[in-house]
Write a protein that holds these residues in place. Sequence first.
Motif, mmCIF file in Angstrom:
data_model
loop_
_atom_site.group_PDB
_atom_site.id
_atom_site.type_symbol
_atom_site.label_atom_id
_atom_site.label_comp_id
_atom_site.label_asym_id
_atom_site.label_seq_id
_atom_site.Cartn_x
_atom_site.Cartn_y
_atom_site.Cartn_z
ATOM 1 N N PRO A 1 0.837 -1.209 0.000
ATOM 2 C CA PRO A 1 0.000 0.000 0.000
ATOM 3 C C PRO A 1 0.875 1.264 0.000
ATOM 4 O O PRO A 1 2.035 1.229 0.416
ATOM 5 N N VAL A 2 0.301 2.364 -0.465
ATOM 6 C CA VAL A 2 1.030 3.642 -0.470
ATOM 7 C C VAL A 2 1.464 4.001 0.947
ATOM 8 O O VAL A 2 2.598 4.440 1.179
ATOM 9 N N ALA A 3 0.563 3.810 1.912
ATOM 10 C CA ALA A 3 0.903 4.100 3.306
ATOM 11 C C ALA A 3 2.062 3.233 3.775
ATOM 12 O O ALA A 3 2.933 3.685 4.533
ATOM 13 N N ALA B 1 2.655 11.129 11.607
ATOM 14 C CA ALA B 1 1.356 11.809 11.616
ATOM 15 C C ALA B 1 1.040 12.431 10.260
ATOM 16 O O ALA B 1 -0.076 12.282 9.741
ATOM 17 N N VAL B 2 2.028 13.117 9.672
ATOM 18 C CA VAL B 2 1.786 13.834 8.417
ATOM 19 C C VAL B 2 1.681 12.877 7.238
ATOM 20 O O VAL B 2 0.729 12.939 6.445
ATOM 21 N N ASP C 1 -6.172 5.433 2.935
ATOM 22 C CA ASP C 1 -6.459 4.472 3.994
ATOM 23 C C ASP C 1 -6.210 3.059 3.457
ATOM 24 O O ASP C 1 -6.683 2.711 2.366
ATOM 25 N N VAL C 2 -5.464 2.251 4.205
ATOM 26 C CA VAL C 2 -5.157 0.888 3.759
ATOM 27 C C VAL C 2 -6.442 0.082 3.592
ATOM 28 O O VAL C 2 -6.587 -0.690 2.639
ATOM 29 N N ALA C 3 -7.406 0.266 4.491
ATOM 30 C CA ALA C 3 -8.663 -0.482 4.422
ATOM 31 C C ALA C 3 -9.599 0.066 3.362
ATOM 32 O O ALA C 3 -10.432 -0.673 2.815
ATOM 33 N N ASN C 4 -9.464 1.373 3.037
ATOM 34 C CA ASN C 4 -10.336 2.003 2.036
ATOM 35 C C ASN C 4 -9.488 2.939 1.180
ATOM 36 O O ASN C 4 -9.440 4.149 1.426
ATOM 37 N N PRO C 5 -8.802 2.409 0.156
ATOM 38 C CA PRO C 5 -7.857 3.198 -0.640
ATOM 39 C C PRO C 5 -8.463 4.413 -1.337
ATOM 40 O O PRO C 5 -7.726 5.314 -1.755
ATOM 41 N N ASP C 6 -9.780 4.477 -1.448
ATOM 42 C CA ASP C 6 -10.412 5.613 -2.122
ATOM 43 C C ASP C 6 -10.507 6.842 -1.220
ATOM 44 O O ASP C 6 -10.851 7.936 -1.687
ATOM 45 N N ALA C 7 -10.207 6.675 0.076
ATOM 46 C CA ALA C 7 -10.308 7.787 1.024
ATOM 47 C C ALA C 7 -8.960 8.020 1.695
ATOM 48 O O ALA C 7 -8.190 7.080 1.908
ATOM 49 N N MET C 8 -8.691 9.286 1.986
ATOM 50 C CA MET C 8 -7.467 9.619 2.708
ATOM 51 C C MET C 8 -7.630 9.240 4.184
ATOM 52 O O MET C 8 -8.733 9.347 4.749
ATOM 53 N N LEU C 9 -6.543 8.836 4.800
ATOM 54 C CA LEU C 9 -6.608 8.455 6.204
ATOM 55 C C LEU C 9 -6.939 9.657 7.090
ATOM 56 O O LEU C 9 -7.727 9.550 8.029
#
Length: 499
Positions: free
Chosen positions: A43-45, A79-80, A87-95
Amino acid sequence: MSGQTMVGQKQAPKRPIWFNGGLSGAIAALIIIMLLPTPEGLPVAGQRMLAIFVFAVIIWISEALDYAISAIVIGALIAVTLGLSPDVANPDAMLGTRKGLSATMAGFSSSGLALVAAALLLSAAMRITGLDRRIAIFVLSKVGTKTSHVVIGSIVVATLLAFLVPSATARAAAVIPIMVGIISTFGAGKESRFSGLLILTTVQAVSIWNVGIKTAAAQNMVAVGFLQRAFGLDITWLEWFVAAAPFSILMSVGLYFIMMYMMPPEYETIPGGKESIEKALKEIGPMSGREKRLLCVSLLLVFCWATEGVLHAFDSPTLTVIAVALLFLPGIGVMKWKEANASYPWGTIVLFGVGISLGTALLSTGAAQWLAEFVVVQFGLGGLGPFVIFAILGLFLIIVHLGFASATALASAMIPIVIAVLGQVETAGMNVFGMTILLQFVVSFGFILPVNSPQGMVAHGTGTFEVRDFVRTGIALTVMAYLLSLLFAATYWDWIGMI
């Protein structure tokens, strides 16, 4: 760990000049890894956490920043970067930065952090009351004036204090000045072999018992914190002691023979030794009420630690917090907050909390698992037996430790990766939980360089030995520790189900 006391005038050995670019190298590595194409399955994160992980390792190895400052910087990066990642669980939304900050603070909710914080206050109480010094002088008064007996006494002191003083730095800072005083009163001279023998034996005994007792060092709590989060399991004080104490006992015996062989003292008996110890006992005076109360609380705490899960259901962190609360109560207590706060190593707490957060984020974003798959393939660990895997990873940790000045930082960086690697290895019947604890024992093998541990730096400050003496005896100890760990892995640790 921060807050160590340096003894004597000799300056600590300086890092090689190429370490000066550590901060620039860490920033460059951070940026490059973030800009690389995201590998398949990561994942990107997770990629961004790997970038922060490499940044942290370079900073910690190069000591480009103070450990506490580096922890704050790493926390801000987590944090940043996580907040601005999908979000790893929902890649369409930012964490979101709120959740990113929550990830940064996750380590500060660890029960291991509570144990370390309380244990350091217990160490402060020992120092404030002088109980640690009294125990050391008392033991040395009983061993006689033969140099071999004094060396054995130094090992016994380090062993006893490991039960009562939950900080290797604090133990070294308590015992080493006493040893320097003994050297002075004996008239041995700092340049004598006996002086180097006594100081080196003392500091290495301190390090050896970081393995034997769960509460003896902060790095053990780092590993326990990761294990609790990864498996939802804990290891009691007694279970750790049963597994590790026989190893530390044999290492202590080996330490004596290695040191006596490699740094033989000039004489067998110390002239005036008995008189100087008796003088020290008279100077310290009778035991104060504060010392008596602290000793009672400490012995009761050790008893409760040892009977956790057997006679009661209280865990080690809770027991330690209760004990420290007693030490502050009027009438029962032995110190005031201003006394304890004056030299409390807050940097250690910050490093510990952020270190746990870093490892937790590596695991939760899939970064540790992705890196583990890479390591398993590159090292050919897949399908190997547990013993061979332990041998390979143990040797790897010993080599990596040469670059770290803090076992707490080493555990923060490597234990999450170890957990992930062991989880990736397809070996039937392997106890991943137990194997991680055994590899945590190896994390404490910082015997080779003074800069591998704060207690080593405390010893080096006495000016009683050359770095080459530390290195050559430390190499011998490390070889013995590694071979002994392999023997234990093939026998005792396997028999008790740790492998």
